[in-house]
Write a protein that holds these residues in place. Structure first.
Motif, mmCIF file in Angstrom:
data_model
loop_
_atom_site.group_PDB
_atom_site.id
_atom_site.type_symbol
_atom_site.label_atom_id
_atom_site.label_comp_id
_atom_site.label_asym_id
_atom_site.label_seq_id
_atom_site.Cartn_x
_atom_site.Cartn_y
_atom_site.Cartn_z
ATOM 1 N N ILE A 192 13.229 -37.819 0.296
ATOM 2 C CA ILE A 192 13.629 -39.193 -0.004
ATOM 3 C C ILE A 192 12.683 -39.697 -1.083
ATOM 4 O O ILE A 192 11.463 -39.607 -0.924
ATOM 5 N N PHE A 193 13.229 -40.208 -2.175
ATOM 6 C CA PHE A 193 12.339 -40.580 -3.281
ATOM 7 C C PHE A 193 12.902 -41.746 -4.080
ATOM 8 O O PHE A 193 14.105 -41.998 -4.093
ATOM 9 N N THR A 194 12.000 -42.459 -4.741
ATOM 10 C CA THR A 194 12.390 -43.493 -5.698
ATOM 11 C C THR A 194 12.259 -42.915 -7.098
ATOM 12 O O THR A 194 11.431 -42.036 -7.344
ATOM 13 N N THR A 195 13.069 -43.418 -8.025
ATOM 14 C CA THR A 195 13.073 -42.831 -9.359
ATOM 15 C C THR A 195 13.746 -43.750 -10.369
ATOM 16 O O THR A 195 14.513 -44.647 -10.006
ATOM 17 N N HIS A 196 13.448 -43.492 -11.657
ATOM 18 C CA HIS A 196 14.175 -44.096 -12.774
ATOM 19 C C HIS A 196 14.972 -43.034 -13.531
ATOM 20 O O HIS A 196 15.596 -43.350 -14.546
ATOM 21 N N ASP A 197 14.923 -41.791 -13.087
ATOM 22 C CA ASP A 197 15.529 -40.674 -13.807
ATOM 23 C C ASP A 197 17.042 -40.680 -13.610
ATOM 24 O O ASP A 197 17.560 -40.157 -12.616
ATOM 25 N N THR A 198 17.757 -41.253 -14.573
ATOM 26 C CA THR A 198 19.216 -41.345 -14.458
ATOM 27 C C THR A 198 19.905 -40.011 -14.739
ATOM 28 O O THR A 198 21.106 -39.880 -14.486
ATOM 29 N N ASN A 199 19.180 -39.007 -15.262
ATOM 30 C CA ASN A 199 19.777 -37.688 -15.467
ATOM 31 C C ASN A 199 20.284 -37.096 -14.155
ATOM 32 O O ASN A 199 21.226 -36.293 -14.147
ATOM 33 N N LEU A 200 19.649 -37.489 -13.053
ATOM 34 C CA LEU A 200 20.051 -36.962 -11.750
ATOM 35 C C LEU A 200 21.388 -37.529 -11.292
ATOM 36 O O LEU A 200 21.977 -37.027 -10.329
ATOM 37 N N LEU A 201 21.860 -38.584 -11.963
ATOM 38 C CA LEU A 201 23.129 -39.207 -11.581
ATOM 39 C C LEU A 201 24.334 -38.501 -12.196
ATOM 40 O O LEU A 201 25.467 -38.919 -11.992
ATOM 41 N N GLN A 202 24.088 -37.473 -12.964
ATOM 42 C CA GLN A 202 25.183 -36.693 -13.539
ATOM 43 C C GLN A 202 25.070 -35.241 -13.067
ATOM 44 O O GLN A 202 24.024 -34.811 -12.588
ATOM 45 N N GLY A 203 26.149 -34.500 -13.206
ATOM 46 C CA GLY A 203 26.117 -33.082 -12.847
ATOM 47 C C GLY A 203 26.308 -32.788 -11.381
ATOM 48 O O GLY A 203 25.987 -31.688 -10.912
ATOM 49 N N ASN A 204 26.804 -33.760 -10.605
ATOM 50 C CA ASN A 204 27.089 -33.536 -9.173
ATOM 51 C C ASN A 204 25.864 -33.136 -8.363
ATOM 52 O O ASN A 204 25.962 -32.387 -7.396
ATOM 53 N N HIS A 205 24.690 -33.624 -8.750
ATOM 54 C CA HIS A 205 23.493 -33.353 -7.947
ATOM 55 C C HIS A 205 23.528 -34.125 -6.636
ATOM 56 O O HIS A 205 23.018 -33.654 -5.625
#
Length: 425
Positions: free
Chosen positions: A358-371
């Motif tokens: 469980i983590f907090t983040t600003h990395d929007t790359n993780l919102l693509q690619g069905n991760h």
């Protein structure tokens, strides 16, 4: 594993904030991103997005605050919401639902600045939830199955959690098992590179130590750290000696004496943080020529130190099925490295023990690619009064094929900063 967490009147959360690792009916990536426990699907990972100052860190700190109180690593103190003065005298609420040894527990409490106002522990031995104990200030009702707490209920202090009190006075018990669950859960800041967890692992002796080192090296080199070996040198404080023939001022002598006294008092046996040595190959004319050593703290990048600090927790979690909570996971790391860390958990191959991240983040790359599935994405946002709100992407009911990254950046889900006009500056 963690199932749900709730808090209210804590830090920037005025109203009840509810977080859940229960999977929805969505079938997307079900084999990799979820696991089955007692006919319920549980998520292996979850990401919390939000603008700076929206409450992401306070969400992690609220979990850590509860953990520290249970483990008695911090005294009961005030963490009430401060932007509404009527809340300062209201209780702070914590509740967590988790699985331990295949048994579901629900534990929580309410506190004010100095005392425990209420406390409760329920469990599900078969199919129905049953009470182990319920506390209202100093009055405690003990459930039929909670024998270990019966003789102790009359001696509890107002500033002590009953769960922790019973666990201290009983060896192998229900409460001790719950305490172990809290101990096993790691709560970390991605901004600080605390090397102690990984170094402690590498200092283990015998086959266990060798196995741990190989696992840590495998993790680091999966992220292209290019490390051949690691060595840990334990260090001990040596008092500063002043040569008899050295002429220094009385103030300098007093300062050195105070430093020596401080280490004697705080050093705990004069032990200092161990030195971590990283070994890398050297080359000459394109051919391997030897090995060079580097001091991790002094000579390596913040990214390498962050990876080393994470490596120990990643190994332990994936090997034993523990839960890790990390604030600012992507800090100091390349986006591809962050993505690989998430993939370690969202995998039925590398995460066979059903560990959770469980983590907090600003990395929007993780919102693509069905991760992530839709139920794995969470947001924090502050209202106009400064109160944080925690909510799931599921509340927006986006299509499965929607571009989560594009829609988030465009403000469709909220939880983004409102940027003003800088031209006026």
């Amino acid at each position: 594993m963690l199932i749900e967490f709730r808090t209210a009147n804590c830090l920037s959360f005025k109203d009840m904030a509810e977080f859940s690792m229960l999977a929805s009916n969505d079938k997307t990536n079900g084999d990799n991103n979820t696991f089955l426990v007692n006919n319920r699907r549980i998520l292996k990972s979850a990401a919390v997005y939000g603008a700076n100052g929206s409450g992401k860190t306070n969400f992690v700190q609220a979990i850590d605050f509860m953990r520290n109180l249970v483990l008695e690593e911090a005294p009961i103190r005030n963490c009430a919401y401060k932007l509404d003065r009527t809340m300062k005298d209201e209780p702070t609420f914590f509740e967590i639902i988790f699985m331990k040894d295949n048994i579901r527990y629900r534990y929580g409490f309410e506190i004010d600045r100095k005392s425990v106002l209420s406390e409760w522990l329920f469990y599900v031995p078969t199919t129905r939830e049953a009470s182990l104990f319920i506390r209202e200030k100093q009055n405690i009702t003990i459930g039929r199955s909670f024998r270990e707490g019966r003789i102790l209920s009359d001696s509890i202090k107002k500033d002590k959690l009953f769960l922790s009190f019973v666990a201290q006075l009983n060896g192998a018990s229900i409460t001790q098992s719950i305490i172990e669950w809290f101990e096993d859960m790691s709560v970390m800041s991605g901004l600080d590179s605390d090397l102690s967890n990984t170094t402690d692992m590498l200092l283990e002796e015998g086959k266990s130590g060798k196995k741990r080192k190989k696992q840590v090296l495998d993790i680091l080199n999966r992220f292209d750290a290019q490390i051949e070996d690691i060595a840990i040198e334990e260090r001990y404080f040596v008092p500063i000696a002043i040569p008899a023939d050295l002429e220094i001022s009385d103030q300098a002598r007093a300062f050195i004496a105070s430093v020596n006294a401080l280490f004697e008092k705080e050093g705990g046996g004069k032990k200092m943080p161990p030195r971590v040595i990283i070994y890398r190959k050297t080359y000459e004319d394109g051919k391997e020529s030897g090995i060079e050593e580097f001091d991790l703290r002094q000579q390596e990048s913040d990214g390498t130190k962050k990876l080393f600090a994470l490596a120990g927790s990643l190994v332990q979690s994936l090997e034993t099925g523990k839960t890790i909570v990390v604030d600012e996971l992507e800090s100091k790391l390349h986006p591809l490295v962050t993505k690989e860390i998430v993939k370690l958990f969202n995998s039925k191959i590398s995460n066979k023990k059903n560990a959770q991240l469980i983590f907090t983040t600003h990395d929007t790359n993780l919102l693509q690619g069905n991760h992530f599935r839709r139920d794995q994405i969470w947001f924090t946002e502050k209202d106009k009064y400064g109160s944080s709100h925690l909510y799931s992407l599921l509340e927006y009911k986006p299509r499965k094929d929607a571009s989560f990254q594009k829609d988030y950046i465009n403000g469709r889900y909220g939880a983004i900063p409102y940027i003003g006009d800088f031209n006026s500056l």
